[in-house]
Design an enzyme around this catalytic site. Structure first.
Site, PDB file in Angstrom:
ATOM      1  N   THR A 372      21.234  19.665 -11.754  1.00 37.83           N
ATOM      2  CA  THR A 372      19.953  19.512 -11.088  1.00 37.83           C
ATOM      3  C   THR A 372      20.459  21.885 -10.924  1.00 37.83           C
ATOM      4  OG1 THR A 372      20.049  17.440 -10.031  1.00 37.83           O
ATOM      5  CG2 THR A 372      18.829  19.103  -8.272  1.00 37.83           C
ATOM      6  N   THR A 390      15.040  18.827 -10.784  1.00 35.67           N
ATOM      7  CA  THR A 390      16.362  18.420 -11.703  1.00 35.67           C
ATOM      8  C   THR A 390      15.797  18.012 -12.883  1.00 35.67           C
ATOM      9  OG1 THR A 390      18.574  16.784 -11.333  1.00 35.67           O
ATOM     10  CG2 THR A 390      16.370  16.129 -10.348  1.00 35.67           C
ATOM     11  N   ASP A 414      19.542   7.093 -11.286  1.00 36.91           N
ATOM     12  CA  ASP A 414      19.212   7.961 -10.429  1.00 36.91           C
ATOM     13  C   ASP A 414      19.372   5.963  -9.207  1.00 36.91           C
ATOM     14  OD1 ASP A 414      21.180   9.973  -9.974  1.00 36.91           O
ATOM     15  OD2 ASP A 414      19.209  10.961  -8.950  1.00 36.91           O
ATOM     16  N   SER A 443      17.409   9.968  -4.276  1.00 38.27           N
ATOM     17  CA  SER A 443      17.769  11.630  -4.801  1.00 38.27           C
ATOM     18  C   SER A 443      19.218  11.746  -3.425  1.00 38.27           C
ATOM     19  CB  SER A 443      16.556  12.345  -5.210  1.00 38.27           C
ATOM     20  OG  SER A 443      17.069  13.398  -4.983  1.00 38.27           O
ATOM     21  N   SER A 444      19.425  12.869  -3.923  1.00 36.37           N
ATOM     22  CA  SER A 444      20.590  13.373  -3.080  1.00 36.37           C
ATOM     23  C   SER A 444      20.373  15.053  -2.674  1.00 36.37           C
ATOM     24  CB  SER A 444      22.059  13.899  -3.893  1.00 36.37           C
ATOM     25  OG  SER A 444      22.658  12.337  -3.844  1.00 36.37           O
ATOM     26  N   GLY A 464      23.703  19.841  -7.844  1.00 33.50           N
ATOM     27  CA  GLY A 464      25.433  18.912  -8.082  1.00 33.50           C
ATOM     28  C   GLY A 464      25.804  17.281  -7.482  1.00 33.50           C
ATOM     29  N   GLY A 465      24.700  16.611  -7.797  1.00 30.73           N
ATOM     30  CA  GLY A 465      24.325  14.909  -7.395  1.00 30.73           C
ATOM     31  C   GLY A 465      24.509  14.593  -6.531  1.00 30.73           C
TER      32      GLY A 465
END
Ligand code: GLY
Length: 563
Positions: A372, A390, A414, A443-444, A464-465
């Protein structure tokens, strides 16, 4: 294979960053600032500001440039979120998250016994969500842009057609792709017109991507979702086992959504609402921290790390239980999750002497990738954009049509892949995020703007997830609770806890052995990692002095460009 591949690429990025990173200095700009994972792309954005473009214009131009110069995450084949606040404090967001195709089903990654086919949700063309990036950037321009659209896409056409200097990092990726069992598209991706691998320092030209970008330049959204590009995506999918159709592409729309907001003492927090989980979790964690008296808790002390980890543990459990695509989850308790009263309840059951136990009836979302990319922009009058987008994992699915020259995401990974089945390892089957046609996956990504006196003060985000949420949260806390200069706030020690697995991750060498021992005695499982986050931020001092930009030194090609 994808997991091994992406871990290798990430390890490589981290290793190369030791030798090839930007300076630790902050960057100052009197009139504008762009910070991104690629200095060439930041320069493209700053040039747009110099031409009289606003922050939205510069963010669009930078995002297109990253699709050329930073293909591991910069993209037109993925999706993301944009948070905008103008200089007067008006805020909004644009959601251009990918969607599940119309032919997607909740059990599409399961075998005949109903078990997840390991890795299948991140591999192959079925892992590709309907891309949202071009629609999102186009909507941002239509609503809030100033310069002509063509002026914003043209620099990227030029970069792709004329070539960019091939960085050391990309050269290392290229060597790796040609050694391993990667999709042919990725093996060929860094080849020149003679079919040879491009080398560090050579010009890297992307003729087919330039042609795709020209269609987007000339036809806007329709240049991607209709006509030749859409037709080629649909044909490629059909011929190679994918499920995205012309109808999926024609139907895709970005959505303007009201920002999710909160406060920390006198500061305002403006962030991304669902389908991002970032804004809700960051506000919940800041509210929990506000309950504590941080004046008596030293930064990086045992008490600090424990409290931060416990706040994370709670916020990630709430995230998994409640959050998903708002178009499919109509009853999400967002007001409650972001309220001070809720935070007090969460804070009150933290034992400052003992780690809590992650309750196996609640689960943290584990399916987001470790790549991302984020960019932050402020223009001359103080309008601000925080944009994260991302491909999911590094280089997404690693697949694409050679005729189009860009990489497809693997964002279907995801979603929760096995409905109803959750364990204490990494499988989660909670309802809000199971696959449904046209649903956006949770999503994060956490593009955020912190305000002071109701105006933009700190523009911040990270790749970074799941760690995105926590690294953005801690950087904000470092600036507004621990008074750190922005560069220090970005570089200093971060930790990560996500409820499950029940582990407290810290950055190697940045936590004292004594602290680690004490945390273990309190019941934490403590594990080191080389790096957490790659933050890109801008601080806007309230006294009107220069904007301060900072890119994380863990970004090998990243940079802040002000003027
Ligand atoms: N794919 C990373 C995220 O959306 O959180």
């Amino acid at each position: 294979m994808r997991n091994i591949k992406s871990s290798f690429v990430i390890a490589l990025i981290l290793a190369t960053s030791l030798f090839y990173h930007t300076s630790f200095a902050q960057t100052y700009g009197q009139n504008g600032m762009v910070v991104s994972d690629n200095t060439v792309a930041s320069q493209v954005g700053t040039n747009i500001l110099k031409k009289g473009g606003n922050a939205i214009d510069a963010s669009i131009a930078t995002a297109f440039a990253l699709a050329v110069t930073h293909p591991q995450a910069g993209n037109i084949g993925g999706g993301g979120f944009l948070v905008y606040m103008d200089a007067n404090g008006m805020s909004t967001t644009i959601d251009f998250r990918e969607k599940a195709p119309l032919l997607a089903t909740p059990d599409m990654f399961l075998d005949s016994d109903g078990q997840l086919i390991k890795g299948s949700n991140h591999e192959g063309l079925k892992s590709v969500g309907v891309p949202g990036t071009v629609a999102g950037l186009y909507m941002a321009h239509q609503k809030y842009g100033k310069l002509p659209w063509k002026d914003l896409v043209q620099p990227s056409v030029d970069l792709a057609a004329n070539g960019v200097e091939f960085s050391y990092t990309l050269a290392e990726h290229a060597k790796n792709f040609n050694k391993g069992t990667y999709p042919q598209f990725l093996k060929d991706y860094y080849h020149n017109s003679k079919g040879e691998l491009t080398k560090h320092g050579e010009l890297w030209i992307q003729k087919n991507l330039a042609e795709t970008l020209k269609l987007i330049r000339d036809h806007g959204r329709d240049g991607f979702y209709k006509g030749a590009v859409a037709q080629e995506i649909a044909t490629y999918m059909k011929e190679n086992g994918g499920i995205i159709t012309m109808e999926d592409l024609n139907k895709y729309e970005a959505v303007e959504r009201q920002a999710i907001t909160g406060t920390y003492k006198d500061y305002g927090i403006v962030s991304m609402p669902p389908p991002s989980s970032g804004g809700v979790a960051i506000i919940e964690m800041l509210n929990i921290m506000e309950q504590a008296n941080l004046d008596s808790i030293a930064f990086n002390s045992t008490a600090y790390v424990h409290l931060v980890a416990e706040a994370m543990r709670r916020a990630f459990a709430d995230r998994a239980e409640h959050l998903g695509d708002p178009d499919f989850n109509l009853e999400m308790p967002l007001d409650r999750l972001t309220s001070k009263a809720f935070a007090k309840m969460r804070y009150d059951n933290i034992d400052m002497n003992k780690a809590s136990v992650s309750d196996t009836l609640k689960f943290g979302q584990l399916y987001d990738g470790k790549n991302t990319t984020h960019l932050s922009v402020v223009d001359k009058v103080g309008n601000a954009v925080s944009l994260t987008y991302t491909l999911e994992q590094s280089y997404g699915s690693g697949l694409g049509s050679p005729k189009l020259g860009f990489i497809f995401n693997n964002e279907m990974g995801d979603f929760n892949p096995q409905p109803g089945y959750t364990d204490s390892g990494w499988l989660i089957g909670t309802d809000p995020n199971i696959i449904q046609p046209e649903k956006r996956m949770l999503s994060s990504m956490s593009p955020t703007i912190v305000t002071k006196n109701g105006k933009p003060y700190l523009v911040i985000g990270s790749p970074g997830g799941r760690t995105i949420i926590n690294t953005v949260f801690q950087t904000i806390l470092n600036v507004i609770a621990y008074d750190m200069p922005i560069k220090k706030a970005i570089e200093t020690m971060k930790i990560h806890h996500q409820w499950f697995p029940d582990e407290l991750i810290f950055e190697n060498d940045l936590m004292s052995p004594d602290t680690k021992k004490t945390l273990e005695a309190m019941g934490h499982v403590v594990k080191g990692r080389d790096n957490l986050g790659r933050l890109m931020g801008i601080l806007i001092p309230t006294d009107g002095t220069a904007y301060i930009g900072a890119s994380d030194s863990s970004s090998p090609d990243g940079g802040a460009v002000g003027y």
